[in-house]
Design a protein around this motif. Structure first.
Motif, PDB file in Angstrom:
ATOM      1  N   THR A 133     -15.260  14.249  32.989  1.00  0.00           N
ATOM      2  CA  THR A 133     -16.447  13.587  33.541  1.00  0.00           C
ATOM      3  C   THR A 133     -17.556  13.416  32.517  1.00  0.00           C
ATOM      4  O   THR A 133     -18.707  13.163  32.894  1.00  0.00           O
ATOM      5  N   ARG A 134     -17.247  13.519  31.239  1.00  0.00           N
ATOM      6  CA  ARG A 134     -18.267  13.290  30.215  1.00  0.00           C
ATOM      7  C   ARG A 134     -18.042  11.931  29.551  1.00  0.00           C
ATOM      8  O   ARG A 134     -16.985  11.319  29.674  1.00  0.00           O
ATOM      9  N   ARG A 135     -19.033  11.498  28.844  1.00  0.00           N
ATOM     10  CA  ARG A 135     -18.962  10.231  28.124  1.00  0.00           C
ATOM     11  C   ARG A 135     -17.943  10.352  26.997  1.00  0.00           C
ATOM     12  O   ARG A 135     -18.035  11.267  26.169  1.00  0.00           O
ATOM     13  N   PRO A 136     -16.973   9.437  26.907  1.00  0.00           N
ATOM     14  CA  PRO A 136     -15.999   9.519  25.807  1.00  0.00           C
ATOM     15  C   PRO A 136     -16.681   9.308  24.451  1.00  0.00           C
ATOM     16  O   PRO A 136     -17.598   8.485  24.313  1.00  0.00           O
ATOM     17  N   HIS A 137     -16.227  10.054  23.455  1.00  0.00           N
ATOM     18  CA  HIS A 137     -16.792   9.928  22.107  1.00  0.00           C
ATOM     19  C   HIS A 137     -15.811  10.524  21.108  1.00  0.00           C
ATOM     20  O   HIS A 137     -15.198  11.566  21.372  1.00  0.00           O
ATOM     21  N   GLU A 138     -15.683   9.881  19.953  1.00  0.00           N
ATOM     22  CA  GLU A 138     -14.742  10.364  18.947  1.00  0.00           C
ATOM     23  C   GLU A 138     -15.139  11.730  18.393  1.00  0.00           C
ATOM     24  O   GLU A 138     -14.278  12.464  17.878  1.00  0.00           O
ATOM     25  N   ASP A 139     -16.383  12.099  18.517  1.00  0.00           N
ATOM     26  CA  ASP A 139     -16.806  13.404  18.019  1.00  0.00           C
ATOM     27  C   ASP A 139     -16.067  14.537  18.714  1.00  0.00           C
ATOM     28  O   ASP A 139     -15.794  15.571  18.106  1.00  0.00           O
ATOM     29  N   ASN A 140     -15.757  14.368  19.996  1.00  0.00           N
ATOM     30  CA  ASN A 140     -15.053  15.408  20.732  1.00  0.00           C
ATOM     31  C   ASN A 140     -13.604  15.547  20.286  1.00  0.00           C
ATOM     32  O   ASN A 140     -12.918  16.492  20.693  1.00  0.00           O
ATOM     33  N   GLU A 141     -13.129  14.615  19.477  1.00  0.00           N
ATOM     34  CA  GLU A 141     -11.799  14.708  18.889  1.00  0.00           C
ATOM     35  C   GLU A 141     -11.867  15.253  17.469  1.00  0.00           C
ATOM     36  O   GLU A 141     -11.013  16.036  17.047  1.00  0.00           O
ATOM     37  N   ARG A 142     -12.879  14.848  16.713  1.00  0.00           N
ATOM     38  CA  ARG A 142     -12.942  15.202  15.282  1.00  0.00           C
ATOM     39  C   ARG A 142     -13.569  16.566  15.027  1.00  0.00           C
ATOM     40  O   ARG A 142     -13.178  17.283  14.118  1.00  0.00           O
ATOM     41  N   LEU A 143     -14.601  16.921  15.791  1.00  0.00           N
ATOM     42  CA  LEU A 143     -15.290  18.203  15.663  1.00  0.00           C
ATOM     43  C   LEU A 143     -15.762  18.497  14.232  1.00  0.00           C
ATOM     44  O   LEU A 143     -15.428  19.520  13.646  1.00  0.00           O
ATOM     45  N   PRO A 144     -16.538  17.607  13.630  1.00  0.00           N
ATOM     46  CA  PRO A 144     -17.007  17.852  12.260  1.00  0.00           C
ATOM     47  C   PRO A 144     -17.920  19.068  12.167  1.00  0.00           C
ATOM     48  O   PRO A 144     -18.616  19.428  13.112  1.00  0.00           O
ATOM     49  N   ILE A 145     -17.906  19.689  10.987  1.00  0.00           N
ATOM     50  CA  ILE A 145     -18.733  20.868  10.704  1.00  0.00           C
ATOM     51  C   ILE A 145     -20.132  20.404  10.317  1.00  0.00           C
ATOM     52  O   ILE A 145     -20.295  19.533   9.455  1.00  0.00           O
ATOM     53  N   VAL A 146     -21.140  20.996  10.954  1.00  0.00           N
ATOM     54  CA  VAL A 146     -22.532  20.606  10.740  1.00  0.00           C
ATOM     55  C   VAL A 146     -23.262  21.713   9.995  1.00  0.00           C
ATOM     56  O   VAL A 146     -23.150  22.895  10.347  1.00  0.00           O
ATOM     57  N   PHE A 147     -24.026  21.330   8.963  1.00  0.00           N
ATOM     58  CA  PHE A 147     -25.007  22.247   8.377  1.00  0.00           C
ATOM     59  C   PHE A 147     -26.373  21.828   8.905  1.00  0.00           C
ATOM     60  O   PHE A 147     -26.737  20.649   8.876  1.00  0.00           O
ATOM     61  N   ASN A 148     -27.141  22.809   9.372  1.00  0.00           N
ATOM     62  CA  ASN A 148     -28.498  22.579   9.849  1.00  0.00           C
ATOM     63  C   ASN A 148     -29.424  23.528   9.092  1.00  0.00           C
ATOM     64  O   ASN A 148     -29.138  24.722   9.001  1.00  0.00           O
ATOM     65  N   ASP A 149     -30.533  23.017   8.590  1.00  0.00           N
ATOM     66  CA  ASP A 149     -31.358  23.805   7.661  1.00  0.00           C
ATOM     67  C   ASP A 149     -32.373  24.728   8.329  1.00  0.00           C
ATOM     68  O   ASP A 149     -33.203  25.331   7.648  1.00  0.00           O
ATOM     69  N   TYR A 150     -32.325  24.866   9.666  1.00  0.00           N
ATOM     70  CA  TYR A 150     -33.382  25.615  10.341  1.00  0.00           C
ATOM     71  C   TYR A 150     -33.120  27.115  10.414  1.00  0.00           C
ATOM     72  O   TYR A 150     -33.912  27.931   9.952  1.00  0.00           O
ATOM     73  N   MET A 151     -32.014  27.503  11.032  1.00  0.00           N
ATOM     74  CA  MET A 151     -31.842  28.877  11.499  1.00  0.00           C
ATOM     75  C   MET A 151     -31.609  29.859  10.355  1.00  0.00           C
ATOM     76  O   MET A 151     -30.649  29.729   9.593  1.00  0.00           O
TER      77      MET A 151
END
Length: 701
Positions: free
Chosen positions: A293-311
């Motif tokens: 029931t979610r919006r389809p998106h290729e991200d949910n297939e690829r699952l790329p690794i994210v770097f975020n500079d905050y935490m």
């Protein structure tokens, strides 16, 4: 007549012209999960929908409970239809009140092969105006009947406290301990209930709950799919238990809605999953329901690794000088996206109340922010930015440029929370402002990732152009989702992260739209395991953004501990990885390499908790993800925090049909863990000699 609807999870509905439509049974194959109880001859039944109107009474003096309205009792069935489309079926049941003339259409929807049902109702006024005070999305009678036994001691109710930085704290207690006692009366006054009021849908509790028959394993797990106010209640009547799920209402959240002749209102959707394998089994079904029931998106297939500079890194103080070494280090480690978090738009350290214009600072980035974005792309990563779209700081020029009508207000006065105003996305000026900002940033910097944060709680809502404060908030909630879907329609490759001070908007309305969800703002790696392990109760693993923030002050074991915590979700790498020792850098690269191997299995995996759902201070914590279609039978993440014993046994009975299994260490390769699989008892034995260590295992055929 009785109309049955559904596949393995089957709903029986009583539909007769002279009575209100009602749900009289819910069955999973041959197991009863809910059944209308034997009631007096006067047919004092629970209708399919509970409607409360201004000026209309309740049949019983039952305190705050949402049952017994005269309007609902007067409803008369007028027809139904079944609609089929690829992958799902929907039953729509119509009824009408002969006194007020209002009509109701209740929708019950099932996805093929999932033991869950989604529900909502639409109320339409007749020839005269009505004022709605409360409408349930789903009302389920006779939940988990136990025959002659006493349900008050046999049934347990489950809730999840969701405090900031301590998200997903599930706990269960018997209904007697929750304050209910078995009664033969229809007008019993007690209830076991939760509600949330305001713009943080999960600031106090997740918009979820569960009921479990601990003896038989029968279980129901529910979620309210709304990014604002909501309520649910469990109560007793005629020796049985009912469940009512709702969005905002007058009593809990200052919501009322005036409907003129022919006007309609639809409730927020809710979903309920059933299982005979306890709460864990119901969580597995709800996981599949969320995927469908979610919006389809290729991200949910690829699952790329994210770097975020905050935490545990730049903490909202980015600059070209600080970012460039982080970009290089993130690329070496194996990150695929690099997101610059808060502060990039302000020339000072006091950026909190200046948000809103979304123009890059020239002081922080002397050569322009483009130079930093170019470096990200040169290192093979996709650039991203943090913004907080729904707010405008009091020092922002947009606070004066936009009309008052574009902001939340009460009694003609603009609302302010912690130095910010709340945009009202019902207003075209607010939408135009955000469309311009987002489209400009994507075009100017070639963004592929946006982190949408939301760090204020604006209260019950806005009464401008609304029938009540709650009505204004609900209108904005829905308008925000429409705006977000519009952004993704225009930029289909864009990845959007849902964040709200971490996990304070953990709801399926947001998660069915955004691709990634920020689970927590917890900065202490020692406290993260309880949050990470519980996250799949509310978020699919492939959307669950979990921090991995190694720091130069950590030991190698602590480094591996914090990296492991993210490996069964979406890795959000942070921390001063540019300052790590060589051994730490090698561990980081090893963890991300292991993640790239296992991530293809995450978007079809089902969660299990071999040690049960974690308590906040548990010395040992474990999460297992069952791979249903290919690869290892399961991946198991085990944390030893301050547990005194060096060994733990992890029962995994759900692997009973798998043969020839063995366990191996996935990360870290240098772990001193000793693991062994016992086929007969289907138990994984794990020894971790050192406290504050973790290991990721795979169980393979």
């Amino acid at each position: 007549m009785i109309t049955s609807f559904g596949d393995s999870l089957q709903l029986d509905l009583y539909l007769a012209a002279d009575e209100p439509p009602r749900l009289c049974a819910l069955r999973l194959n041959d197991t009863v999960l809910a059944e209308e109880s034997a009631e007096p001859a006067n047919r004092d039944v629970l209708p399919l929908v509970q409607i409360e109107l201004a000026g209309q009474a309740r049949q019983h003096t039952d305190g705050k409970r949402h049952t017994g309205s005269e309007v609902s009792a007067r409803l008369r069935y007028t027809g139904h239809k079944i609609l089929r489309e690829p992958g799902r079926t929907r039953l729509e049941v119509a009824s009408q009140d002969p006194v007020t003339g209002l009509s109701v259409s209740t929708s019950l929807e099932q996805c093929d092969g999932v033991d869950a049902v989604r529900a909502w109702s639409t109320v339409t006024a007749g020839a005269h105006e009505i004022v709605l005070l409360h409408v349930t999305s789903l009302l389920l009678p006779g939940v988990l009947p136990v025959g002659d036994a006493r349900w008050e001691d046999r049934l347990s109710g489950w809730t999840a406290a969701n405090p900031w930085c301590g998200e997903g704290r599930w706990s269960g207690a018997t209904l007697a301990e929750r304050g209910l006692i078995q009664s033969s009366r229809a007008d019993a006054r007690n209830r076991f209930a939760l509600a949330s009021t305001g713009s943080w849908s999960s600031a106090d509790h997740l918009p979820m709950g569960g009921l479990v028959d601990e003896q038989s394993g029968r279980a129901l797990l529910w979620q309210i799919e709304h990014n604002g106010s909501w309520s649910w209640e469990v109560g007793d009547r005629y020796d049985s238990v009912y469940l009512a799920l709702s969005g905002p209402g007058d009593q809990e959240s200052q919501w009322s809605k005036r409907l003129g002749p022919g006007e309609s209102f639809s409730t927020v959707p809710v979903a309920i999953a059933g299982s005979v394998a306890g709460l864990e089994g119901a969580a597995g079904e709800m996981t599949e329901q969320r995927r469908r029931t979610r919006r389809p998106h290729e991200d949910n297939e690829r699952l790329p690794i994210v770097f975020n500079d905050y935490m545990n890194c730049l903490s909202g103080d980015p600059s070209t000088e600080r970012l460039l070494p982080l970009i290089d280090a993130a690329a070496r480690a194996g990150a695929e996206y690099f997101c610059i978090d808060a502060g990039w738009y302000d020339d000072t350290d006091g950026w909190w109340d200046s948000v809103g214009a979304w123009q890059p600072s020239t002081v922080r980035f002397p050569g322009g922010l483009e130079k930093v974005m170019d470096r990200i792309r040169e290192r093979g990563m996709v650039p991203g930015l943090w913004i907080e779209p729904e707010v405008v700081g009091v020092r922002s020029p947009k606070a004066a440029e936009l009309p008052d009508e574009a902001f939340f207000s009460r009694y003609g006065r603009r609302l302010t929370a912690r130095g910010r105003h709340q945009l009202d996305l019902r207003h075209p000026a607010a939408v135009a402002h955000l469309d311009e900002a987002v489209d400009r940033l994507i075009a100017q910097f070639g963004l592929g990732y946006l982190k949408f944060d939301y760090n204020i709680e604006i209260g019950p809502g806005t009464d401008h152009a609304a029938d009540s404060a709650g009505d204004g908030l609900l209108g904005h909630n829905r308008a925000f989702l429409a705006w977000l879907n519009g952004v993704l329609d225009r930029h289909p490759g864009l990845v959007v992260e849902n964040c709200s001070s971490g996990g304070l908007r953990t709801d399926h309305a947001m998660l069915s739209t955004a691709q990634v969800h920020s689970v927590t703002d917890q900065t202490d790696f020692r406290l993260l395991p309880a949050i990470a392990a519980a996250a799949p109760m509310a978020v699919t693993p492939e959307q669950s953004a979990l921090w991995a923030y190694p720091g130069p002050d950590m030991s190698d074991d602590e480094t591996a501990f914090t990296l492991a915590s993210a490996l069964l979700g979406r890795v959000h790498l942070s921390g001063r990885i540019d300052l790590l020792r060589p051994a730490q850098s090698e561990l980081t690269a090893e963890a991300l390499a292991a993640y790239r191997v296992l991530r293809p299995h995450l978007n079809s995996a089902r969660p299990h908790w071999p040690l049960g759902l974690p308590a906040w201070r548990d010395g040992w914590v474990a999460l297992a993800l069952e791979s249903e279609f290919s690869g290892p039978a399961a991946h198991v993440l085990v944390w030893r925090r301050d547990g005194e014993d060096a060994e733990i046994r992890l029962p995994m009975p759900w692997l009973r049909d798998r043969r020839g299994l063995d366990a191996r260490i996935v990360f870290p390769a240098s772990s001193e863990a000793v693991v062994a699989w016992e086929q007969e008892s289907r138990t994984l034995n794990v020894e971790l000699p050192q406290p504050w260590s973790a290991v990721l295992l795979s169980v393979n055929s």
